[in-house]
Scaffold this motif. Structure first.
Motif, short mmCIF file in Angstrom:
data_model
loop_
_atom_site.label_atom_id
_atom_site.label_comp_id
_atom_site.label_asym_id
_atom_site.label_seq_id
_atom_site.Cartn_x
_atom_site.Cartn_y
_atom_site.Cartn_z
N GLN A 225 0.82 -1.21 0.00
CA GLN A 225 0.00 0.00 0.00
C GLN A 225 0.86 1.26 0.00
OE1 GLN A 225 -2.27 1.20 3.49
NE2 GLN A 225 -4.11 1.42 2.23
N GLU A 226 2.04 1.19 0.61
CA GLU A 226 2.91 2.36 0.67
C GLU A 226 3.45 2.78 -0.69
OE1 GLU A 226 5.94 1.63 3.54
OE2 GLU A 226 4.55 1.47 5.23
N LEU A 227 3.30 1.91 -1.71
CA LEU A 227 3.77 2.25 -3.05
C LEU A 227 2.78 3.12 -3.81
CD1 LEU A 227 5.22 -1.19 -4.22
CD2 LEU A 227 6.44 0.69 -3.11
N GLY A 228 1.58 3.29 -3.27
CA GLY A 228 0.58 4.06 -3.96
C GLY A 228 -0.11 3.31 -5.09
N GLN A 229 -0.12 1.98 -5.01
CA GLN A 229 -0.80 1.16 -6.02
C GLN A 229 -2.31 1.39 -5.94
OE1 GLN A 229 1.55 0.43 -7.90
NE2 GLN A 229 1.96 -1.74 -7.82
N PRO A 230 -3.04 1.17 -7.03
CA PRO A 230 -4.48 1.48 -7.05
C PRO A 230 -5.36 0.38 -6.45
CG PRO A 230 -3.82 0.68 -9.19
CD PRO A 230 -2.56 0.74 -8.36
N PHE A 231 -4.86 -0.27 -5.42
CA PHE A 231 -5.59 -1.37 -4.79
C PHE A 231 -5.84 -1.05 -3.32
CE2 PHE A 231 -2.62 -3.21 -7.97
CZ PHE A 231 -3.57 -3.51 -8.94
N LYS A 232 -6.90 -1.62 -2.77
CA LYS A 232 -7.30 -1.34 -1.40
C LYS A 232 -6.94 -2.50 -0.48
CE LYS A 232 -11.27 1.48 -2.84
NZ LYS A 232 -12.75 1.66 -2.74
N LEU A 233 -6.73 -2.18 0.80
CA LEU A 233 -6.49 -3.23 1.78
C LEU A 233 -7.77 -4.02 2.00
CD1 LEU A 233 -4.34 -1.37 4.48
CD2 LEU A 233 -3.57 -3.17 2.93
N ALA A 234 -7.77 -5.27 1.58
CA ALA A 234 -8.94 -6.13 1.73
C ALA A 234 -8.79 -7.12 2.86
CB ALA A 234 -9.23 -6.86 0.42
N LEU A 235 -7.57 -7.41 3.25
CA LEU A 235 -7.29 -8.48 4.23
C LEU A 235 -6.97 -7.90 5.60
CD1 LEU A 235 -6.72 -11.69 4.22
CD2 LEU A 235 -4.34 -10.98 4.47
N SER A 236 -7.51 -8.53 6.63
CA SER A 236 -7.13 -8.19 8.01
C SER A 236 -7.30 -9.44 8.86
CB SER A 236 -7.99 -7.05 8.56
OG SER A 236 -9.36 -7.42 8.61
N VAL A 237 -6.67 -9.40 10.02
CA VAL A 237 -6.85 -10.47 11.00
C VAL A 237 -7.65 -9.89 12.15
CG1 VAL A 237 -5.74 -12.20 12.45
CG2 VAL A 237 -4.63 -11.47 10.32
N LEU A 238 -8.81 -10.46 12.38
CA LEU A 238 -9.67 -10.00 13.45
C LEU A 238 -9.18 -10.53 14.79
CD1 LEU A 238 -12.46 -8.58 14.13
CD2 LEU A 238 -13.42 -10.91 14.10
N GLY A 239 -9.07 -9.63 15.76
CA GLY A 239 -8.68 -10.04 17.11
C GLY A 239 -9.55 -9.36 18.14
N ARG A 240 -9.38 -9.79 19.39
CA ARG A 240 -10.08 -9.17 20.52
C ARG A 240 -9.06 -8.67 21.54
NH1 ARG A 240 -14.09 -12.95 19.17
NH2 ARG A 240 -16.20 -12.02 19.16
N VAL A 241 -9.35 -7.53 22.10
CA VAL A 241 -8.51 -7.02 23.19
C VAL A 241 -8.68 -7.95 24.38
CG1 VAL A 241 -8.14 -5.12 24.79
CG2 VAL A 241 -8.64 -4.64 22.37
N ILE A 242 -7.55 -8.45 24.88
CA ILE A 242 -7.61 -9.39 26.01
C ILE A 242 -6.99 -8.83 27.28
CG2 ILE A 242 -7.70 -11.46 24.56
CD1 ILE A 242 -4.68 -11.79 25.04
N SER A 243 -6.32 -7.67 27.16
CA SER A 243 -5.71 -7.06 28.35
C SER A 243 -5.52 -5.57 28.08
CB SER A 243 -4.37 -7.72 28.69
OG SER A 243 -3.83 -7.19 29.87
N VAL A 244 -5.74 -4.76 29.13
CA VAL A 244 -5.62 -3.31 29.00
C VAL A 244 -4.79 -2.78 30.17
CG1 VAL A 244 -6.86 -1.11 28.99
CG2 VAL A 244 -7.81 -3.09 27.78
#
Length: 333
Positions: A225-244
């Protein structure tokens, strides 16, 4: 099912971004101009979408990927863009009517292809990345060996992987031209219809190859994404906050759920400090307060090895889970 019902960590693809990426690439490189690399997603369900967009030839990195694509009915034209020394499993696919081409860069890999029942090869040429590939001046000799062994030489391939993350587009273009000049010289020596090269990082500047082996474009990652390509971030890893704590929070997504070879992941609106086996720690000082149980989407810096850590991909639209796809090309057997 809703996203908040998923067990974490979970691999998500946002449908709208995925469709944008597929259609944007198809408009730029229609049909045979693109040979999508399935190593980026390892998922035949996603490959079917690429096929539906008109891309009938695919690039694979492992024998397992070739077999899974063939089993899914996507075996019209599969390239294993990697040297292998035991091609018997691939030869059986050829016998069953699938078209399988293998990259070769030595007498030993040519012999292995012929002995295993492969009928078609590409001569892999080193265009600057110190990995596989023969010197450009050796391509003609190896093509002769392959033909004497009864193989059809479809052309050449060369991967300018060392240029994929060059930040300045003009520099990336100039260095890609230098790499492709070497590949074109090898192509002139051996003939064949294919000049296969490229990836997501150079897909907008490589005008010399007649097919581009891009893969990460479909899902994207923070490094590309830092290259400025014409594509969007589609992938992520879903997590939960387990400690604060007072200045930081911890989400249950760590090294066993994402790859760090291209750097730390990103969490929008904050700063990631570090990752450990099952945890990612991020800054909360001066940020909106986080609570245990909050959902967090962690964006990896490198798609390919991140996907390979998961068994399942969830196709989502905001809070809704639309489909569940197996990562059915991961593994080696």
């Amino acid at each position: 099912m809703l996203v908040n019902e998923l067990q974490t960590p979970a691999l998500l693809i946002e449908q709208t971004a995925l469709r944008h990426n597929l259609d944007t690439m198809t408009a730029a490189l229609p049909g045979a101009r693109l040979r999508p690399h399935v190593k980026a997603h390892k998922c035949t369900s996603l490959a079917r979408l690429q096929y539906a967009n008109g891309h009938r030839g695919f690039t694979c990195a492992t024998i397992r990927e070739v077999e899974a694509m063939a089993a899914a009915g996507l075996g019209e034209d599969l390239l294993l863009a990697n040297e292998v020394l035991d091609t018997r499993r691939l030869g059986r696919l050829v016998e069953d009517g699938h078209r399988v081409t293998v990259a070769v860069d030595s007498a030993a890999t040519i012999e292995a292809a012929a002995d295993g029942g492969i009928r078609e090869v590409l001569i892999d040429v080193n265009v600057g990345l110190p990995r596989c590939g023969c010197p450009p001046g050796e391509a003609g000799r190896l093509a002769g060996l392959a033909r004497r062994a009864g193989l059809v030489v479809r052309g050449v391939m060369g991967y300018e992987g060392h240029l994929m993350l060059v930040q300045k587009e003009e520099e990336r273009r100039e260095r890609t031209e230098h790499a492709m000049t070497q590949l074109l010289a090898a192509s002139a020596d051996i003939g064949g219809e294919l000049i296969s090269a490229g990836g997501t990082g150079t897909c907008t500047v490589n005008t010399w190859a007649n097919e581009i082996q891009a893969g990460s474009y479909a899902l994207m990652d923070t490094a590309y994404q830092e290259l400025g390509q014409p594509f969007k971030l589609a992938l992520s890893v879903l997590g939960r906050v387990i400690s604060v704590a007072s200045d930081w929070a911890v989400v249950d997504v760590g090294l066993k759920a994402l790859s760090l070879d291209h750097g730390l992941p990103r969490i929008d609106g904050t700063e990631v400090w570090f990752c450990s086996d099952e945890h990612t720690t991020f800054r909360t000082e001066g940020m909106p307060r986080r609570s245990v149980g909050d959902l967090v989407r962690v964006q990896p810096a490198h798609v390919d090895p991140t996907v390979a850590l998961h068994d399942t991909i969830y196709l989502v639209d905001g809070p809704k889970v639309l489909e569940q796809w197996p990562v059915d090309m991961r593994g080696w057997r």
